[in-house]
Design a protein around this motif. Sequence first.
Motif, PDB file in Angstrom:
ATOM      1  N   UNK A  54     -27.548 -17.965  89.958  1.00  0.00           N
ATOM      2  CA  UNK A  54     -26.645 -17.699  91.077  1.00  0.00           C
ATOM      3  C   UNK A  54     -26.018 -16.318  90.917  1.00  0.00           C
ATOM      4  N   UNK A  55     -26.258 -15.446  91.898  1.00  0.00           N
ATOM      5  CA  UNK A  55     -25.612 -14.123  91.939  1.00  0.00           C
ATOM      6  C   UNK A  55     -24.768 -14.098  93.203  1.00  0.00           C
ATOM      7  N   UNK A  56     -23.591 -14.657  93.130  1.00  0.00           N
ATOM      8  CA  UNK A  56     -22.781 -14.909  94.319  1.00  0.00           C
ATOM      9  C   UNK A  56     -21.363 -14.352  94.232  1.00  0.00           C
ATOM     10  N   UNK A  57     -21.055 -13.645  93.167  1.00  0.00           N
ATOM     11  CA  UNK A  57     -19.697 -13.118  92.994  1.00  0.00           C
ATOM     12  C   UNK A  57     -19.675 -11.630  93.312  1.00  0.00           C
ATOM     13  N   UNK A  58     -18.912 -11.197  94.317  1.00  0.00           N
ATOM     14  CA  UNK A  58     -18.871  -9.771  94.679  1.00  0.00           C
ATOM     15  C   UNK A  58     -18.394  -8.905  93.526  1.00  0.00           C
ATOM     16  N   UNK A 101      -9.864 -13.014  95.589  1.00  0.00           N
ATOM     17  CA  UNK A 101     -10.073 -14.357  95.026  1.00  0.00           C
ATOM     18  C   UNK A 101     -11.522 -14.724  95.250  1.00  0.00           C
ATOM     19  N   UNK A 102     -12.074 -15.529  94.329  1.00  0.00           N
ATOM     20  CA  UNK A 102     -13.471 -15.934  94.504  1.00  0.00           C
ATOM     21  C   UNK A 102     -13.776 -17.147  93.629  1.00  0.00           C
ATOM     22  N   UNK A 103     -14.466 -18.130  94.197  1.00  0.00           N
ATOM     23  CA  UNK A 103     -14.873 -19.329  93.463  1.00  0.00           C
ATOM     24  C   UNK A 103     -16.301 -19.694  93.831  1.00  0.00           C
ATOM     25  N   UNK A 104     -17.031 -20.202  92.861  1.00  0.00           N
ATOM     26  CA  UNK A 104     -18.370 -20.745  93.079  1.00  0.00           C
ATOM     27  C   UNK A 104     -18.362 -22.184  92.587  1.00  0.00           C
ATOM     28  N   UNK A 105     -18.700 -23.105  93.472  1.00  0.00           N
ATOM     29  CA  UNK A 105     -18.688 -24.528  93.147  1.00  0.00           C
ATOM     30  C   UNK A 105     -20.086 -25.101  93.315  1.00  0.00           C
TER      31      UNK A 105
END
Length: 266
Positions: free
Chosen positions: A24-28, A38-42
Motif C-alpha cells: 500500500x502506497x497511500x500516504x501523501x 492528518x492521514x490514516x490507512x485502515x
Amino acid sequence: MQLKIAHETRYEFPQPVAYALYQLRLTPKARAGQKVLSWDVEVEGGTEEARFVDPFNHETLLVSAGAGATSLIVRAHGEAETDDTAGIVGKHRGSTPIWFYERTSELTRPGPTIRRFANSLGSDYDNDVDRMHTLMHAIGASVTYESGKTNVTTTAEEAASAGHGVCQDHTHIFVSAARYLGFPARYVSGYLMMNDRVQQDASHAWAEVYVDALGWVGFDASNAISPDSRYVAVATGLDYNDAAPISGLSFGPGAETLDVTVQVQQ
C-alpha cells in the motif's frame, strides 16, 4: 487550500483465497506546496505485516489476507493543505539519485511513435520549461482521453500508437518522451480535486521533469496544466508499477474483482 480526501479500495474474491499480499502506497508526501495535516490507512479483512520506507521514499504498508478471506477493504483518508506553486516542487530529495530517472522501463520504453513525436517538437525554445509545456499540450492534442481502452499493463508506445488512453497513459507517454529528449522524468500518483464532482472512480496521475534551473516541475497532460493547489502527490517512480496506490497478488480460484471510490473536496 485545505483538501479532504477519502479513498476506498475493495477487493472481492469469488471463492475464499489461500493467501493474498499487497503493498500500500497511500500516504501523501510532505513536499513543497503540500503539508499533510492528518492521514490514516485502515484495513478490513487483512493484517498489517510490515511498515517501511521504500527506495522512492514512500511510506509503504505490507498487508496480507489469510486463508479463507473473501474480501479485503483498504480505506485511506485525511486532510492536506496545499499551495499553488505553478507545479514547481524544487530540489531533489531522497536517496534515489536524479540520474536514476533517466532510465527507461517496460512501460515507458520509447518506440517509433514516441521517438517521432518527440523529434517533431524541435528545439527552438526560450527554456526547458517551455519545451516541456509544448510536449504536454502536444500529448493532450494527439492522444484522446478515453477510458476503457487501456489498462495498467498498456505501455506508453502502445497508447501513443492507438491515440487514446487515460491519465496513466498520458503520463507514461510524457515521461517516455521527456527521457528520450534527455530529461530525468518521473511518474506521480495522487489526487486531484475536480471542479465538477466530489466522487471519482480512481486516483490521478501526472509527470514531473527535473529542470536544472528549477528542480522538479509537474506537468499534467490529461488536463493541459501544471499541478496547482487542487493536487495532492502521494507516490513517485519510474512508472505506474513504482507508484501504484496498491499492488500485489492473491492465490486462489477465480479472478478477484476490484472496486475503487475516491472523494476529494475542499
